[in-house]
Design a protein around this motif. Structure first.
Motif, PDB file in Angstrom:
ATOM      1  N   LYS A  48       0.819  -1.403   0.188  1.00  0.00           N
ATOM      2  CA  LYS A  48       0.190  -0.063  -0.178  1.00  0.00           C
ATOM      3  C   LYS A  48       0.942   1.122   0.205  1.00  0.00           C
ATOM      4  O   LYS A  48       0.636   2.302  -0.733  1.00  0.00           O
ATOM      5  N   SER A  49       1.955   1.102   0.820  1.00  0.00           N
ATOM      6  CA  SER A  49       2.932   2.369   0.920  1.00  0.00           C
ATOM      7  C   SER A  49       3.566   2.378  -0.453  1.00  0.00           C
ATOM      8  O   SER A  49       3.777   3.686  -0.995  1.00  0.00           O
ATOM      9  N   GLU A  52       1.007   4.032  -2.965  1.00  0.00           N
ATOM     10  CA  GLU A  52       0.655   5.567  -2.563  1.00  0.00           C
ATOM     11  C   GLU A  52       2.055   6.374  -3.246  1.00  0.00           C
ATOM     12  O   GLU A  52       2.083   7.781  -3.519  1.00  0.00           O
ATOM     13  N   GLN A  53       3.307   5.926  -3.022  1.00  0.00           N
ATOM     14  CA  GLN A  53       4.508   6.634  -3.608  1.00  0.00           C
ATOM     15  C   GLN A  53       4.498   6.849  -5.218  1.00  0.00           C
ATOM     16  O   GLN A  53       4.854   7.944  -5.572  1.00  0.00           O
ATOM     17  N   GLY A  56      -0.144   8.086  -5.426  1.00  0.00           N
ATOM     18  CA  GLY A  56      -1.083   8.557  -4.388  1.00  0.00           C
ATOM     19  C   GLY A  56      -2.094   7.766  -4.033  1.00  0.00           C
ATOM     20  O   GLY A  56      -1.878   6.492  -4.175  1.00  0.00           O
ATOM     21  N   LYS A  57      -3.026   8.161  -3.545  1.00  0.00           N
ATOM     22  CA  LYS A  57      -4.134   7.189  -2.894  1.00  0.00           C
ATOM     23  C   LYS A  57      -5.173   6.462  -3.812  1.00  0.00           C
ATOM     24  O   LYS A  57      -5.720   5.565  -3.444  1.00  0.00           O
ATOM     25  N   HIS A  58      -5.282   7.303  -5.066  1.00  0.00           N
ATOM     26  CA  HIS A  58      -6.264   6.617  -5.823  1.00  0.00           C
ATOM     27  C   HIS A  58      -5.790   6.291  -7.198  1.00  0.00           C
ATOM     28  O   HIS A  58      -4.498   6.895  -7.472  1.00  0.00           O
ATOM     29  N   HIS A  60      -4.486   3.697  -9.537  1.00  0.00           N
ATOM     30  CA  HIS A  60      -3.083   3.016  -9.593  1.00  0.00           C
ATOM     31  C   HIS A  60      -3.142   2.329 -10.894  1.00  0.00           C
ATOM     32  O   HIS A  60      -3.329   1.433 -11.252  1.00  0.00           O
TER      33      HIS A  60
END
Length: 112
Positions: A48-49, A52-53, A56-58, A60
């Motif tokens: 997950k980390s 996000e790197q 971002g959060k959405h 993918h």
């Protein structure tokens, strides 16, 4: 090429080695290629980390490529989709009209 110079490039290349085409869907203006993960791919899953790197959060997905074949009138956006940290689909969308039903034998892949 779609993962070259990306964060976690080696991890993504390991995933690619463990993916096979499950099915494809022609949509008139594009193509979805759904991928099947093989045994061992879990150890190359992006956390997950890491996701996000990269994104971002959405959303993918890698979206900075064009697939080009001038002879077939193709100038297409190419998107690599991830599900739960694993590459699961490649989407091709032709910006010039219909996408060929036959597999392209030659093409240029350009980073945009």
């Amino acid at each position: 090429m779609t993962v070259e110079a990306e964060k976690f490039e080696s991890q993504l290349f390991e995933q690619i080695e463990l993916l096979t085409e499950k099915e494809s869907e022609h949509t008139r203006v594009g193509l979805y290629v759904y991928l099947k993960p093989e045994n061992g791919i879990e150890e190359h899953r992006l956390s997950k980390s890491q996701l996000e790197q990269m994104f971002g959060k959405h959303n993918h997905e890698l979206t900075k490529f064009e697939l080009i074949n001038k002879n077939e009138n193709v100038l297409a956006d190419l998107t690599v989709h991830f599900s739960n940290g694993i590459i699961d689909c490649v989407e091709i969308w032709n910006k010039l009209g219909d996408y060929p039903k036959e597999e392209l034998l030659t093409y240029e892949l350009k980073r945009i």
